[in-house]
Design a protein around this motif. Structure first.
Motif, PDB file in Angstrom:
ATOM      1  N   THR A 196      -9.607   8.186   3.398  1.00  0.00           N
ATOM      2  CA  THR A 196     -10.115   9.973   3.529  1.00  0.00           C
ATOM      3  C   THR A 196      -9.108  10.775   2.832  1.00  0.00           C
ATOM      4  N   ALA A 197      -7.886  10.450   3.064  1.00  0.00           N
ATOM      5  CA  ALA A 197      -6.882  11.343   2.436  1.00  0.00           C
ATOM      6  C   ALA A 197      -6.744  11.238   0.896  1.00  0.00           C
ATOM      7  N   PHE A 198      -6.534   9.978   0.535  1.00  0.00           N
ATOM      8  CA  PHE A 198      -6.160   9.561  -0.979  1.00  0.00           C
ATOM      9  C   PHE A 198      -7.372   9.006  -1.595  1.00  0.00           C
ATOM     10  N   GLY A 199      -8.307   8.494  -1.017  1.00  0.00           N
ATOM     11  CA  GLY A 199      -9.197   7.772  -1.780  1.00  0.00           C
ATOM     12  C   GLY A 199      -8.878   6.209  -1.904  1.00  0.00           C
ATOM     13  N   VAL A 200      -7.832   5.594  -1.202  1.00  0.00           N
ATOM     14  CA  VAL A 200      -7.703   4.153  -1.687  1.00  0.00           C
ATOM     15  C   VAL A 200      -8.672   3.401  -0.657  1.00  0.00           C
ATOM     16  N   GLY A 201      -9.103   2.472  -1.310  1.00  0.00           N
ATOM     17  CA  GLY A 201     -10.102   1.438  -0.849  1.00  0.00           C
ATOM     18  C   GLY A 201      -9.496   0.301  -0.166  1.00  0.00           C
ATOM     19  N   ARG A 202     -10.093   0.014   0.847  1.00  0.00           N
ATOM     20  CA  ARG A 202      -9.622  -1.300   1.565  1.00  0.00           C
ATOM     21  C   ARG A 202      -9.467  -2.464   0.633  1.00  0.00           C
ATOM     22  N   ASN A 203      -8.495  -3.250   0.869  1.00  0.00           N
ATOM     23  CA  ASN A 203      -8.125  -4.486   0.299  1.00  0.00           C
ATOM     24  C   ASN A 203      -7.209  -5.172   1.267  1.00  0.00           C
ATOM     25  N   THR A 204      -6.862  -6.680   0.783  1.00  0.00           N
ATOM     26  CA  THR A 204      -6.483  -7.595   1.696  1.00  0.00           C
ATOM     27  C   THR A 204      -4.677  -7.094   1.828  1.00  0.00           C
ATOM     28  N   VAL A 205      -4.339  -6.686   0.938  1.00  0.00           N
ATOM     29  CA  VAL A 205      -2.976  -6.308   0.947  1.00  0.00           C
ATOM     30  C   VAL A 205      -2.632  -5.161   1.709  1.00  0.00           C
ATOM     31  N   LEU A 206      -3.725  -4.148   1.340  1.00  0.00           N
ATOM     32  CA  LEU A 206      -3.511  -2.766   2.113  1.00  0.00           C
ATOM     33  C   LEU A 206      -3.693  -2.970   3.620  1.00  0.00           C
ATOM     34  N   THR A 207      -4.681  -3.948   3.884  1.00  0.00           N
ATOM     35  CA  THR A 207      -4.722  -4.321   5.488  1.00  0.00           C
ATOM     36  C   THR A 207      -3.432  -4.868   5.972  1.00  0.00           C
ATOM     37  N   LEU A 208      -2.674  -5.729   5.404  1.00  0.00           N
ATOM     38  CA  LEU A 208      -1.650  -6.136   5.852  1.00  0.00           C
ATOM     39  C   LEU A 208      -0.611  -5.190   6.115  1.00  0.00           C
ATOM     40  N   VAL A 209      -0.517  -4.239   5.069  1.00  0.00           N
ATOM     41  CA  VAL A 209       0.391  -3.095   4.992  1.00  0.00           C
ATOM     42  C   VAL A 209       0.162  -2.359   6.125  1.00  0.00           C
ATOM     43  N   CYS A 210      -1.046  -1.875   6.551  1.00  0.00           N
ATOM     44  CA  CYS A 210      -1.535  -1.133   7.545  1.00  0.00           C
ATOM     45  C   CYS A 210      -1.134  -1.655   9.033  1.00  0.00           C
ATOM     46  N   LEU A 211      -1.469  -2.942   9.282  1.00  0.00           N
ATOM     47  CA  LEU A 211      -0.976  -3.920  10.315  1.00  0.00           C
ATOM     48  C   LEU A 211       0.685  -3.635  10.520  1.00  0.00           C
ATOM     49  N   LEU A 212       1.421  -4.148   9.416  1.00  0.00           N
ATOM     50  CA  LEU A 212       2.690  -3.942   9.422  1.00  0.00           C
ATOM     51  C   LEU A 212       3.188  -2.371   9.880  1.00  0.00           C
ATOM     52  N   VAL A 213       2.650  -1.233   9.446  1.00  0.00           N
ATOM     53  CA  VAL A 213       3.164  -0.168   9.679  1.00  0.00           C
ATOM     54  C   VAL A 213       2.869   0.139  11.350  1.00  0.00           C
ATOM     55  N   PHE A 214       1.810  -0.171  11.721  1.00  0.00           N
ATOM     56  CA  PHE A 214       1.565  -0.065  13.307  1.00  0.00           C
ATOM     57  C   PHE A 214       2.503  -0.946  13.830  1.00  0.00           C
ATOM     58  N   ILE A 215       2.603  -2.189  13.637  1.00  0.00           N
ATOM     59  CA  ILE A 215       3.579  -2.894  14.471  1.00  0.00           C
ATOM     60  C   ILE A 215       5.222  -2.417  14.324  1.00  0.00           C
ATOM     61  N   ILE A 216       5.517  -2.003  13.331  1.00  0.00           N
ATOM     62  CA  ILE A 216       6.808  -1.514  13.038  1.00  0.00           C
ATOM     63  C   ILE A 216       6.934  -0.254  14.150  1.00  0.00           C
ATOM     64  N   CYS A 217       6.074   0.586  13.951  1.00  0.00           N
ATOM     65  CA  CYS A 217       6.086   1.650  15.096  1.00  0.00           C
ATOM     66  C   CYS A 217       6.196   1.410  16.588  1.00  0.00           C
ATOM     67  N   THR A 218       5.364   0.270  16.740  1.00  0.00           N
ATOM     68  CA  THR A 218       5.275  -0.378  18.106  1.00  0.00           C
ATOM     69  C   THR A 218       6.849  -0.892  18.579  1.00  0.00           C
ATOM     70  N   LEU A 219       7.270  -1.528  17.433  1.00  0.00           N
ATOM     71  CA  LEU A 219       8.716  -2.231  17.836  1.00  0.00           C
ATOM     72  C   LEU A 219       9.724  -1.010  17.912  1.00  0.00           C
ATOM     73  N   LEU A 220       9.717   0.003  17.154  1.00  0.00           N
ATOM     74  CA  LEU A 220      10.762   1.018  17.418  1.00  0.00           C
ATOM     75  C   LEU A 220      10.779   1.674  18.626  1.00  0.00           C
ATOM     76  N   ILE A 221       9.627   1.693  19.354  1.00  0.00           N
ATOM     77  CA  ILE A 221       9.350   2.446  20.340  1.00  0.00           C
ATOM     78  C   ILE A 221       9.715   1.306  21.511  1.00  0.00           C
ATOM     79  N   SER A 222       9.069   0.154  21.673  1.00  0.00           N
ATOM     80  CA  SER A 222       9.328  -0.874  22.675  1.00  0.00           C
ATOM     81  C   SER A 222      10.660  -1.415  22.630  1.00  0.00           C
ATOM     82  N   GLY A 223      11.207  -1.731  21.288  1.00  0.00           N
ATOM     83  CA  GLY A 223      12.501  -2.199  21.295  1.00  0.00           C
ATOM     84  C   GLY A 223      13.699  -1.397  21.870  1.00  0.00           C
ATOM     85  N   LEU A 224      13.508   0.000  21.909  1.00  0.00           N
ATOM     86  CA  LEU A 224      14.286   0.986  22.537  1.00  0.00           C
ATOM     87  C   LEU A 224      14.514   1.030  24.090  1.00  0.00           C
ATOM     88  N   GLY A 225      13.218   0.657  24.606  1.00  0.00           N
ATOM     89  CA  GLY A 225      13.096   0.297  25.873  1.00  0.00           C
ATOM     90  C   GLY A 225      12.685   1.396  26.970  1.00  0.00           C
TER      91      GLY A 225
END
Length: 492
Positions: free
Chosen positions: A138-167
């Protein structure tokens, strides 16, 4: 004595694992449970639950609202009641469960709990990645592909890890302020979604059968509070013993009930006007299509943030559960290992599996049975006045007072196992009459048709334990202040 600044300080890594929290490190108010469970339930996953009530259960909007109120408030009142064990014993739920099932017997419930947490994390991660993909498009007109899907998964997981890891301390702080921000965003989005509803179809919809209402209550309870019931103590363990238990129960019920009733009711409204939401392979895109284009970015940010609030709680509990299973690593490392599994599950759902709602619905239905069996046993044990010995909880050798018979407390373990079998006999996991994933031999009876396999499991587990489980191992705890009969009475 001052509260420890090492174990529970905002922005610092919590160094405490599953060992019980001593009295001098206890702090906080019952309101923390309100923000905790509000944060866990502001994600858009409540919308598919509501859509399912209309599309698969045949309910009208008024029935769906009733189901949401009973299922959400009722199940999280149970979460609050079970979290009292955390206040009493100062340890995570499944660590305290060692006192009931025995050091070895507790492995089964703990493994099921970890699978439940990983399942929820995978669903949240997948949905959040869909939201991030849609945001980029929506913001940048970037279409979905396998690499981008993996990147989006990783971004969310890293955000989760930063919060959960701190405790714990960081989670409690973020829960309050992020809930306010994302809660307001969700309310704005919900207002625009309501404007898309076809009210003529909604108001003209015929009422569904009573059996659908009963089944709906069970489905909502299984998909909300029942799934969190084995984690409540994880967040109550730092609270002072003197906080009245009724406050924790009330805070938990209202903290989760308010957002869930709003989201489930809205999902029911949307599906009543347009049933495609209940069958969408990408629920984020389906909801996004109902909004004006200029609302897409606020909606997707709200979706991503709400899912993150739920996921960091689940990941934190999963880390504690892995340590209880016997993983000998620091708590933060256990969280890191858990997100690796989460990443693999997200890859499967987004790049391999063809259906989103099939795994979602059947996952909720099937795992609710063994979790409910555990709840039944634990609830009866708590009603008998269970107290906890801190040293015995952490002693996994034969010298532990919670070793019982070869590491098993047979009435609890057998009660749990028999209750699972009993519940599955009456359980059917399906998305339609032709798409049946699992069906017990008694699933066509009244109890099975009404989706009460989980409730039977809870009742059977509790009854067997009540009949055959003598009150043992419930004396006062050790001298470190972990438990005493006087404090137990004061904390109720």
């Amino acid at each position: 004595m001052a509260v420890s600044k090492t174990n529970d300080r905002v922005g610092a890594i919590e160094t405490r694992g599953i060992e019980p929290v001593p009295d001098h490190e206890r702090h906080g108010q019952a309101s923390q449970m309100f923000w905790t469970w509000f944060a866990a339930n502001i994600s858009i996953l409540g919308l598919p639950l509501g859509a399912t009530l209309v599309a698969f259960r045949g309910l009208n909007i008024w029935q769906a609202v009733l189901v949401a109120v009973v299922g959400a408030f009722g199940s999280f009142a149970l979460v609050g009641a079970l979290s009292l064990a955390g206040k009493k014993g100062g340890a995570p739920a499944l660590t305290l469960s060692r006192a009931v099932f025995g050091q070895r017997g507790n492995a089964g419930p703990t493994l099921i709990t970890w699978l439940s947490r990983v399942g929820w994390e995978t669903i949240s991660t997948t949905t959040a990645a869909y939201a991030l993909l849609a945001l980029l498009n929506t913001a940048f007109g970037v279409g979905r592909n396998t690499v981008l899907t993996l990147v989006c998964l990783l971004v969310f997981i890293i955000c989760t890890l930063l919060i959960s890891g701190l405790g714990h301390a960081t989670i409690m702080w973020i829960n309050k302020w992020a809930t306010i921000v994302f809660g307001v965003l969700n309310l704005i989005v919900m207002g625009f979604l309501v404007a898309t509803v076809d009210w003529s179809k909604v108001l003209d919809a015929a009422a569904g059968p009573t059996s659908g209402v009963i089944a709906g209550v069970g489905f909502v309870a299984a998909g909300t509070g029942i799934g969190w019931a084995n984690a409540g103590a994880d967040y109550a363990r730092y609270l002072p013993r003197t906080i009245p238990g009724r406050r924790l129960i009330t805070a938990s019920a209202f903290g989760a009930g308010i957002p869930l009733v709003l989201l489930i009711s809205l999902g029911s409204l949307l599906s009543a006007g347009d049933p495609t939401l209940a069958t969408a392979s990408d629920p984020v895109a389906a909801i996004n299509a109902m909004l004006p284009s200029w609302m897409a970015i606020p909606y997707l940010i709200a979706a991503f943030g709400g899912l993150l609030m739920s996921n960091h709680l689940s990941t934190y509990s999963a880390g504690l559960t892995m340590i209880t299973l016997g993983l000998r690593v620091p708590r933060a490392a256990a969280v890191a290992l858990d997100v690796v599994v989460m990443f693999a599950g997200g890859i499967y759902l987004m790049l391999i599996a063809d259906d989103f709602y099939g795994p979602f619905s059947t996952f909720l239905t099937l795992l609710a049975v063994p979790i409910s069996a555990w709840i039944g046993v634990i609830a009866v044990d708590s009603l008998r006045g269970r107290t906890y010995d801190s040293a015995a909880l952490m002693d996994t050798t034969r010298t532990s007072r919670y070793w019982y018979s070869g590491g098993f407390r047979l009435p609890a373990v057998l009660g749990w196992a028999i209750a699972i079998v009993a519940g599955l006999l009456f359980t059917k996991a399906s998305t339609s009459t032709t798409d049946v994933w699992f069906a017990g031999p008694l699933s066509d009876t009244w109890f099975g048709v009404n989706g009460l396999g989980w409730a039977i499991s809870m009742v059977v587990g509790g009854l067997i334990y009540a009949l055959f489980g003598r009150r043992t191992g419930s004396a006062a705890g050790s001298a470190d202040g972990s438990t005493s009969p006087t404090l137990e009475r004061a904390g109720r």
